[in-house]
Design an enzyme around this catalytic site. Structure first.
Site, PDB file in Angstrom:
ATOM      1  N   HIS A  99       6.109  -3.395 -12.835  1.00 38.33           N
ATOM      2  CA  HIS A  99       7.480  -3.299 -13.341  1.00 38.33           C
ATOM      3  C   HIS A  99       7.950  -4.733 -13.558  1.00 38.33           C
ATOM      4  CE1 HIS A  99      11.528  -2.038 -14.051  1.00 38.33           C
ATOM      5  NE2 HIS A  99      11.998  -2.274 -12.845  1.00 38.33           N
ATOM      6  N   SER A 117       3.370   3.762  -2.848  1.00 39.33           N
ATOM      7  CA  SER A 117       3.123   4.703  -3.935  1.00 39.33           C
ATOM      8  C   SER A 117       2.102   4.153  -4.944  1.00 39.33           C
ATOM      9  CB  SER A 117       4.462   5.023  -4.619  1.00 39.33           C
ATOM     10  OG  SER A 117       4.282   5.876  -5.714  1.00 39.33           O
ATOM     11  N   GLU A 137      16.575   5.361 -16.097  1.00 36.64           N
ATOM     12  CA  GLU A 137      16.828   5.966 -14.786  1.00 36.64           C
ATOM     13  C   GLU A 137      18.324   6.062 -14.484  1.00 36.64           C
ATOM     14  OE1 GLU A 137      13.884   3.616 -12.882  1.00 36.64           O
ATOM     15  OE2 GLU A 137      15.192   1.963 -12.348  1.00 36.64           O
ATOM     16  N   TYR A 195       0.845  -1.190   0.000  1.00 34.02           N
ATOM     17  CA  TYR A 195       0.000   0.000   0.000  1.00 34.02           C
ATOM     18  C   TYR A 195       0.885   1.246   0.000  1.00 34.02           C
ATOM     19  CZ  TYR A 195      -4.581   2.214   0.643  1.00 34.02           C
ATOM     20  OH  TYR A 195      -5.753   2.917   0.459  1.00 34.02           O
ATOM     21  N   ASP A 200      13.439   0.954 -18.842  1.00 32.11           N
ATOM     22  CA  ASP A 200      13.179   1.686 -17.598  1.00 32.11           C
ATOM     23  C   ASP A 200      14.459   1.835 -16.785  1.00 32.11           C
ATOM     24  OD1 ASP A 200      11.013   2.713 -15.722  1.00 32.11           O
ATOM     25  OD2 ASP A 200      11.925   1.209 -14.431  1.00 32.11           O
ATOM     26  N   GLU A 238      22.319  28.298 -11.391  1.00 26.00           N
ATOM     27  CA  GLU A 238      22.570  28.045 -12.806  1.00 26.00           C
ATOM     28  C   GLU A 238      22.472  26.569 -13.172  1.00 26.00           C
ATOM     29  OE1 GLU A 238      22.505  30.252 -14.972  1.00 26.00           O
ATOM     30  OE2 GLU A 238      22.707  31.986 -13.647  1.00 26.00           O
TER      31      GLU A 238
HETATM   32  P1  NAD Z   1       6.659   1.580  -2.320  1.00 27.71           P
HETATM   33  O1  NAD Z   1       8.039   1.450  -1.781  1.00 27.71           O
HETATM   34  O2  NAD Z   1       6.056   2.924  -2.427  1.00 27.71           O
HETATM   35  O3  NAD Z   1       5.602   0.782  -1.460  1.00 27.71           O
HETATM   36  C1  NAD Z   1       5.716  -0.548  -1.172  1.00 27.71           C
HETATM   37  C2  NAD Z   1       4.689  -0.957  -0.128  1.00 27.71           C
HETATM   38  O4  NAD Z   1       4.874  -2.351   0.043  1.00 27.71           O
HETATM   39  C3  NAD Z   1       4.886  -0.354   1.242  1.00 27.71           C
HETATM   40  O5  NAD Z   1       4.169   0.833   1.424  1.00 27.71           O
HETATM   41  C4  NAD Z   1       4.344  -1.445   2.117  1.00 27.71           C
HETATM   42  O6  NAD Z   1       2.944  -1.362   2.144  1.00 27.71           O
HETATM   43  C5  NAD Z   1       4.718  -2.698   1.387  1.00 27.71           C
HETATM   44  N1  NAD Z   1       5.977  -3.310   1.858  1.00 27.71           N
HETATM   45  C6  NAD Z   1       7.185  -2.701   2.051  1.00 27.71           C
HETATM   46  N2  NAD Z   1       8.106  -3.560   2.485  1.00 27.71           N
HETATM   47  C7  NAD Z   1       7.485  -4.751   2.566  1.00 27.71           C
HETATM   48  C8  NAD Z   1       7.909  -6.043   2.956  1.00 27.71           C
HETATM   49  N3  NAD Z   1       9.162  -6.286   3.355  1.00 27.71           N
HETATM   50  N4  NAD Z   1       7.002  -7.043   2.862  1.00 27.71           N
HETATM   51  C9  NAD Z   1       5.728  -6.805   2.460  1.00 27.71           C
HETATM   52  N5  NAD Z   1       5.275  -5.600   2.090  1.00 27.71           N
HETATM   53  C10 NAD Z   1       6.128  -4.595   2.147  1.00 27.71           C
HETATM   54  O7  NAD Z   1       6.652   0.802  -3.716  1.00 27.71           O
HETATM   55  P2  NAD Z   1       6.247   1.397  -5.142  1.00 27.71           P
HETATM   56  O8  NAD Z   1       7.213   2.489  -5.489  1.00 27.71           O
HETATM   57  O9  NAD Z   1       4.796   1.654  -5.170  1.00 27.71           O
HETATM   58  O10 NAD Z   1       6.608   0.163  -6.086  1.00 27.71           O
HETATM   59  C11 NAD Z   1       5.728  -0.917  -6.282  1.00 27.71           C
HETATM   60  C12 NAD Z   1       5.915  -1.443  -7.690  1.00 27.71           C
HETATM   61  O11 NAD Z   1       5.531  -0.433  -8.612  1.00 27.71           O
HETATM   62  C13 NAD Z   1       7.366  -1.786  -8.014  1.00 27.71           C
HETATM   63  O12 NAD Z   1       7.371  -2.895  -8.863  1.00 27.71           O
HETATM   64  C14 NAD Z   1       7.843  -0.562  -8.769  1.00 27.71           C
HETATM   65  O13 NAD Z   1       8.912  -0.834  -9.659  1.00 27.71           O
HETATM   66  C15 NAD Z   1       6.574  -0.207  -9.530  1.00 27.71           C
HETATM   67  N6  NAD Z   1       6.488   1.171 -10.009  1.00 27.71           N
HETATM   68  C16 NAD Z   1       6.729   2.216  -9.163  1.00 27.71           C
HETATM   69  C17 NAD Z   1       6.612   3.518  -9.623  1.00 27.71           C
HETATM   70  C18 NAD Z   1       6.853   4.705  -8.708  1.00 27.71           C
HETATM   71  O14 NAD Z   1       6.918   5.814  -9.208  1.00 27.71           O
HETATM   72  N7  NAD Z   1       6.950   4.549  -7.391  1.00 27.71           N
HETATM   73  C19 NAD Z   1       6.233   3.756 -10.966  1.00 27.71           C
HETATM   74  C20 NAD Z   1       5.945   2.674 -11.788  1.00 27.71           C
HETATM   75  C21 NAD Z   1       6.078   1.390 -11.299  1.00 27.71           C
HETATM   76 MG    MG Z   2      10.765   4.172 -14.122  1.00 31.06          MG
END
Ligand code: NAD
Ligand code: MG
Length: 335
Positions: free
Chosen positions: A113, A33, A200, A31, A196, A232
């Site tokens: 991803h 991002s 980055e 839960y 991707d 700048e």
């Molecule tokens: P995040 O770090 O924001 O959130 C992960 C969530 O997972 C945490 O809030 C928690 O609820 C849970 N969590 C954390 N550690 C844990 C553990 N050890 N065991 C179980 N649950 C746990 O992650 P995110 O950035 O939303 O990334 C999730 C997926 O989305 C990834 O595959 C990422 O590559 C992909 N993604 C992210 C973005 C971005 O901008 N953040 C964009 C596109 C795709």
């Molecule tokens: Mg990316």
């Protein structure tokens, strides 16, 4: 992979059929991002959503406050037809081990991803669909855009199509989180993952910060004030990028002075020259042949020693201290 493999079909709301998911239950694991955005958007799109989090997860209360049901990843997966894995990439293999027995034939394993599937850290069983819907934006924007009636562009890919319905269902998922409002492009797990990670490293996160630091250091070492160098090389970056985001490089070139345009056009390739291009190709090779993935997996297994050092060094860079002071002094972004 050749350039020609890239497909440019863009899918919109009309191409997606919500009925492919409307009678299904979707488990959202994590839960953060992406997780909170997918869960809430799908819920408001009328789909049954259950969030899966560890018993001691600090996010459990937030899920309940948002009016959603929360349980463990295994229980959520057991209740669901589609399991969306939105925990951090580095913990996905461990979470997959907790849920894999709950995936029945015809279920869907869904990602945002491709890292773990592409680099074989998760090897999904036969008989299930494996898809990806990856919004090209941080989760808070996926949520904000959905709420305001706008969309977020996204990528869609099918890795395994056991039911024959994988793409139809992924498109419906993309519609449920608001991506088809803006447009969804089909790709593969390989292309999404490699492009991707290259992006980055070479341009977005790695390239731009190194460019800024080198520019800053060049000015400061030549005796210019750190404040001037900050403005700048870092602060103005946003203005330039905003213009390119809006109207491409053309709008940026049109907006800057002729002196800036001539200087930039005549000197840019001198700065980012063939050696930089060769460096980029070498970074891309490490992404393609799995060298980077192996390094990152080992780094995590060893509790992130280099990562911790690199983070600290970046934090200690003079431009960060100067920037903190200057951002406090000026109110240009106080809204
Ligand atoms: P995040 O770090 O924001 O959130 C992960 C969530 O997972 C945490 O809030 C928690 O609820 C849970 N969590 C954390 N550690 C844990 C553990 N050890 N065991 C179980 N649950 C746990 O992650 P995110 O950035 O939303 O990334 C999730 C997926 O989305 C990834 O595959 C990422 O590559 C992909 N993604 C992210 C973005 C971005 O901008 N953040 C964009 C596109 C795709
Ligand atoms: Mg990316």
């Amino acid at each position: 992979m050749t350039e020609n493999e890239f497909t440019t079909t863009v899918y919109y709301d009309n191409d997606a059929n919500s009925s492919a998911i409307e009678d299904k239950t979707i488990a959202i694991l994590g839960y953060g991002s992406q997780g909170h955005a997918h869960a809430l958007n799908l819920h408001e799109s009328g789909v049954e959503v259950v969030v899966g989090l560890h018993e001691d997860s600090s996010s459990r209360e937030a899920v309940r406050d948002d009016g959603l049901e929360v349980t463990t990843p295994a229980e959520a997966a057991a209740a669901a037809d589609i399991v969306s894995v939105l925990v951090p990439d580095t913990v996905q293999p461990a979470v997959y081990d907790q849920i894999k027995d709950e995936l029945n034939a015809g279920d869907t394993l869904q990602f945002a991803h491709g890292f773990n599937v592409h680099y074989n850290q998760i090897q999904p069983s036969q008989g299930i669909d494996v898809t990806m819907v990856a919004p090209k934006s941080p989760g808070h924007l996926v949520r904000r855009n959905y709420e305001s009636g706008e969309g977020t562009p996204g990528l869609l890919a099918v890795y395994q199509n056991a039911t024959g319905e994988a793409k139809t269902e992924a498109l419906a998922y993309a519609k449920g989180i608001g991506c088809t409002r803006a447009g969804v492009v089909e790709t593969t797990f390989e292309e999404e993952t490699e492009a991707d990670i290259f992006g980055e490293q070479a341009v977005l996160c790695g390239g731009i910060t190194s460019l800024i630091k080198q520019g800053y250091e060049t000015l400061v070492d030549a005796g210019y004030s750190p404040e001037m160098a900050y403005f700048e090389c870092l602060n103005e970056m946003k203005l330039i990028v905003d213009l390119m985001y809006e109207g491409g490089m053309g709008e940026m070139w049109d907006s800057v002075s002729d002196t800036a345009e001539y200087g930039g056009l005549s000197r840019g390739d001198e700065i980012i020259d063939e050696t930089v291009r060769e460096n980029m190709e070498s970074v891309l090779e490490d992404v393609q042949d799995g060298t980077f993935a192996r390094e990152w997996i080992t780094e995590n297994q060893a509790n992130r020693p280099s990562y911790t050092q690199l983070r600290q060094a970046e934090k200690n860079h003079e431009i960060e201290e100067i920037g903190e002071d200057l951002r406090d002094l000026f109110a240009w972004d106080s809204e």
